[in-house]
Design a protein around this motif. Structure first.
Motif, PDB file in Angstrom:
ATOM      1  N   ASN A 162       0.864  -1.183   0.000  1.00  0.00           N
ATOM      2  CA  ASN A 162       0.000   0.000   0.000  1.00  0.00           C
ATOM      3  C   ASN A 162       0.909   1.245   0.000  1.00  0.00           C
ATOM      4  OD1 ASN A 162      -0.959   2.120   2.095  1.00  0.00           O
ATOM      5  ND2 ASN A 162      -2.847   1.182   1.346  1.00  0.00           N
ATOM      6  N   HIS A 163       0.455   2.352  -0.593  1.00  0.00           N
ATOM      7  CA  HIS A 163       1.335   3.528  -0.696  1.00  0.00           C
ATOM      8  C   HIS A 163       1.811   4.024   0.672  1.00  0.00           C
ATOM      9  CE1 HIS A 163      -2.487   5.573   0.047  1.00  0.00           C
ATOM     10  NE2 HIS A 163      -1.782   6.615   0.425  1.00  0.00           N
ATOM     11  N   GLN A 164       0.970   3.839   1.700  1.00  0.00           N
ATOM     12  CA  GLN A 164       1.366   4.311   3.038  1.00  0.00           C
ATOM     13  C   GLN A 164       2.495   3.449   3.611  1.00  0.00           C
ATOM     14  OE1 GLN A 164      -1.758   5.623   5.775  1.00  0.00           O
ATOM     15  NE2 GLN A 164      -3.214   4.543   4.484  1.00  0.00           N
ATOM     16  N   ILE A 165       2.380   2.146   3.353  1.00  0.00           N
ATOM     17  CA  ILE A 165       3.417   1.227   3.863  1.00  0.00           C
ATOM     18  C   ILE A 165       4.712   1.460   3.095  1.00  0.00           C
ATOM     19  CG2 ILE A 165       4.029  -1.204   4.289  1.00  0.00           C
ATOM     20  CD1 ILE A 165       1.626  -0.113   5.938  1.00  0.00           C
ATOM     21  N   ALA A 166       4.579   1.694   1.769  1.00  0.00           N
ATOM     22  CA  ALA A 166       5.779   1.979   0.962  1.00  0.00           C
ATOM     23  C   ALA A 166       6.480   3.222   1.511  1.00  0.00           C
ATOM     24  CB  ALA A 166       5.387   2.174  -0.510  1.00  0.00           C
ATOM     25  N   LEU A 167       5.698   4.232   1.884  1.00  0.00           N
ATOM     26  CA  LEU A 167       6.278   5.467   2.431  1.00  0.00           C
ATOM     27  C   LEU A 167       7.011   5.185   3.745  1.00  0.00           C
ATOM     28  CD1 LEU A 167       6.607   8.580   2.579  1.00  0.00           C
ATOM     29  CD2 LEU A 167       4.356   8.642   3.697  1.00  0.00           C
ATOM     30  N   LEU A 168       6.362   4.411   4.589  1.00  0.00           N
ATOM     31  CA  LEU A 168       6.960   4.107   5.893  1.00  0.00           C
ATOM     32  C   LEU A 168       8.283   3.344   5.719  1.00  0.00           C
ATOM     33  CD1 LEU A 168       6.620   4.326   8.877  1.00  0.00           C
ATOM     34  CD2 LEU A 168       5.007   2.418   8.815  1.00  0.00           C
ATOM     35  N   VAL A 169       8.272   2.352   4.826  1.00  0.00           N
ATOM     36  CA  VAL A 169       9.514   1.593   4.583  1.00  0.00           C
ATOM     37  C   VAL A 169      10.573   2.537   4.002  1.00  0.00           C
ATOM     38  CG1 VAL A 169      10.563  -0.313   3.296  1.00  0.00           C
ATOM     39  CG2 VAL A 169       8.271  -0.588   4.251  1.00  0.00           C
ATOM     40  N   LEU A 170      10.155   3.398   3.084  1.00  0.00           N
ATOM     41  CA  LEU A 170      11.119   4.322   2.467  1.00  0.00           C
ATOM     42  C   LEU A 170      11.773   5.228   3.517  1.00  0.00           C
ATOM     43  CD1 LEU A 170      12.474   5.707   0.000  1.00  0.00           C
ATOM     44  CD2 LEU A 170      10.467   7.227  -0.086  1.00  0.00           C
ATOM     45  N   VAL A 171      10.976   5.858   4.387  1.00  0.00           N
ATOM     46  CA  VAL A 171      11.595   6.810   5.336  1.00  0.00           C
ATOM     47  C   VAL A 171      12.529   6.097   6.310  1.00  0.00           C
ATOM     48  CG1 VAL A 171       9.937   8.708   5.133  1.00  0.00           C
ATOM     49  CG2 VAL A 171       9.514   6.923   6.825  1.00  0.00           C
ATOM     50  N   GLU A 172      12.155   4.856   6.696  1.00  0.00           N
ATOM     51  CA  GLU A 172      13.069   4.112   7.588  1.00  0.00           C
ATOM     52  C   GLU A 172      14.364   3.792   6.848  1.00  0.00           C
ATOM     53  OE1 GLU A 172      15.105   1.012   9.759  1.00  0.00           O
ATOM     54  OE2 GLU A 172      14.263   0.731   7.789  1.00  0.00           O
ATOM     55  N   GLN A 173      14.254   3.431   5.560  1.00  0.00           N
ATOM     56  CA  GLN A 173      15.458   3.092   4.785  1.00  0.00           C
ATOM     57  C   GLN A 173      16.312   4.327   4.509  1.00  0.00           C
ATOM     58  OE1 GLN A 173      16.777   0.021   3.998  1.00  0.00           O
ATOM     59  NE2 GLN A 173      15.172  -0.604   5.425  1.00  0.00           N
ATOM     60  N   LEU A 174      15.677   5.475   4.372  1.00  0.00           N
ATOM     61  CA  LEU A 174      16.462   6.710   4.183  1.00  0.00           C
ATOM     62  C   LEU A 174      17.226   7.038   5.464  1.00  0.00           C
ATOM     63  CD1 LEU A 174      13.954   8.938   2.133  1.00  0.00           C
ATOM     64  CD2 LEU A 174      16.033   7.820   1.305  1.00  0.00           C
ATOM     65  N   TYR A 175      16.544   6.862   6.597  1.00  0.00           N
ATOM     66  CA  TYR A 175      17.227   7.090   7.877  1.00  0.00           C
ATOM     67  C   TYR A 175      18.380   6.095   8.032  1.00  0.00           C
ATOM     68  CZ  TYR A 175      18.197   7.021  12.842  1.00  0.00           C
ATOM     69  OH  TYR A 175      18.837   7.032  14.049  1.00  0.00           O
ATOM     70  N   ARG A 176      18.091   4.823   7.736  1.00  0.00           N
ATOM     71  CA  ARG A 176      19.126   3.779   7.816  1.00  0.00           C
ATOM     72  C   ARG A 176      20.305   4.144   6.903  1.00  0.00           C
ATOM     73  NH1 ARG A 176      19.108  -1.560   9.549  1.00  0.00           N
ATOM     74  NH2 ARG A 176      16.964  -1.249  10.210  1.00  0.00           N
ATOM     75  N   SER A 177      19.981   4.619   5.688  1.00  0.00           N
ATOM     76  CA  SER A 177      21.027   4.980   4.723  1.00  0.00           C
ATOM     77  C   SER A 177      21.962   6.042   5.296  1.00  0.00           C
ATOM     78  CB  SER A 177      20.407   5.560   3.447  1.00  0.00           C
ATOM     79  OG  SER A 177      19.677   4.579   2.785  1.00  0.00           O
ATOM     80  N   TRP A 178      21.363   7.042   5.928  1.00  0.00           N
ATOM     81  CA  TRP A 178      22.203   8.117   6.462  1.00  0.00           C
ATOM     82  C   TRP A 178      23.077   7.638   7.610  1.00  0.00           C
ATOM     83  CZ3 TRP A 178      24.473  12.098   4.727  1.00  0.00           C
ATOM     84  CH2 TRP A 178      23.943  12.746   3.607  1.00  0.00           C
ATOM     85  N   THR A 179      22.550   6.696   8.413  1.00  0.00           N
ATOM     86  CA  THR A 179      23.397   6.170   9.494  1.00  0.00           C
ATOM     87  C   THR A 179      24.520   5.320   8.891  1.00  0.00           C
ATOM     88  OG1 THR A 179      22.051   4.174   9.892  1.00  0.00           O
ATOM     89  CG2 THR A 179      21.486   6.158  11.159  1.00  0.00           C
ATOM     90  N   ILE A 180      24.251   4.658   7.761  1.00  0.00           N
ATOM     91  CA  ILE A 180      25.310   3.890   7.070  1.00  0.00           C
ATOM     92  C   ILE A 180      26.364   4.867   6.543  1.00  0.00           C
ATOM     93  CG2 ILE A 180      25.802   2.505   4.992  1.00  0.00           C
ATOM     94  CD1 ILE A 180      23.030   1.133   5.437  1.00  0.00           C
ATOM     95  N   LEU A 181      25.907   5.934   5.903  1.00  0.00           N
ATOM     96  CA  LEU A 181      26.856   6.912   5.339  1.00  0.00           C
ATOM     97  C   LEU A 181      27.736   7.515   6.435  1.00  0.00           C
ATOM     98  CD1 LEU A 181      24.430   8.638   2.808  1.00  0.00           C
ATOM     99  CD2 LEU A 181      26.463   7.309   2.218  1.00  0.00           C
ATOM    100  N   LYS A 182      27.146   7.738   7.593  1.00  0.00           N
ATOM    101  CA  LYS A 182      27.900   8.366   8.699  1.00  0.00           C
ATOM    102  C   LYS A 182      28.649   7.348   9.545  1.00  0.00           C
ATOM    103  CE  LYS A 182      26.433  12.675   8.138  1.00  0.00           C
ATOM    104  NZ  LYS A 182      27.345  13.708   7.684  1.00  0.00           N
TER     105      LYS A 182
END
Ligand SMILES: C[S@@+](CC[C@H](N)C(=O)[O-])C[C@H]1O[C@@H](n2cnc3c(N)ncnc32)[C@H](O)[C@@H]1O
Length: 188
Positions: A162-182
């Motif tokens: 569902n678009h809402q679940i896709a959004l939720l997964v996306l924002v968590e993965q973006l946060y995860r990505s930034w912690t990986i980068l840092k």
């Protein structure tokens, strides 16, 4: 650092393959933090989803600027799938600038892991683009214009979300990505 593509609007991007636990090449390096815009099409979000989305978008703001943009599906088009997709496509394209680097989320997109998502963010910072736009489609998916415009299409799961679940997964993965980068202690 190499400029991957000087033209943000036309350069097609192939994400790094996620095979054999490949790690993000930018971890611990300084990467250009492009402002992120997330464009979601669909019905009003539930309060529960909104709460969780805000939890991650607030955390993300420690790393980059973020704009969460919601386009409501027009109920007048509910019985005409093509009219609905075309209408939504136009509304999404109106929000895209020529110097955006566009990531389309799609169930048929490329499979990438979290380390590769972090690398995609680092790579996007080297393209000459001034903003990173993530697009989540409506009930019938994306229209032709945004499909053509997207620099890359990625999938979050082999299942349809569902678009809402896709959004939720996306924002968590973006946060995860930034912690990986840092190189921070969140992703294991
Ligand atoms: C309800 S889905 C639309 C499903 C529709 N069958 C299609 O062709 O896209 C709404 C949006 O959520 C996102 N989405 C759903 N499942 C996804 C997945 N597995 N990976 C990435 N994005 C997904 C896509 O952006 C999609 O346009």
């Amino acid at each position: 650092m190499a400029i991957i593509s000087a033209c943000a609007s036309t350069g097609r991007y192939t994400p790094p393959s996620g095979g054999e636990g490949r790690l993000c090449k930018y971890t611990g390096q300084s990467v250009r933090a492009l402002p992120i815009r997330i464009i979601t099409v669909g019905k009003k979000r539930s309060a529960g989803v909104q709460l969780l989305v805000e939890e991650y978008t607030n955390k993300l703001k420690n790393y980059c600027s973020l704009h969460d943009f919601h386009i409501r599906s027009n109920p007048r088009n509910a019985r005409d799938e093509k009219a609905q997709v075309d209408d939504e496509d136009k509304a999404v394209m109106n929000l895209i600038r020529s110097d955006d680097w566009v990531v389309m989320l799609d169930e048929r997109g490329r499979n990438i892991g979290s380390e590769q998502m972090a690398e995609l963010i680092g790579d996007a910072g080297n393209t000459g683009a001034s903003r990173l736009s993530f697009c989540i489609g409506g009930p019938y998916g994306h229209g032709q214009q945004i499909r053509k415009r997207a620099n890359v299409s990625i999938r979050l799961s082999s299942m349809v979300l569902n678009h809402q679940i896709a959004l939720l997964v996306l924002v968590e993965q973006l946060y995860r990505s930034w912690t990986i980068l840092k190189g921070q202690n969140y992703h294991h």
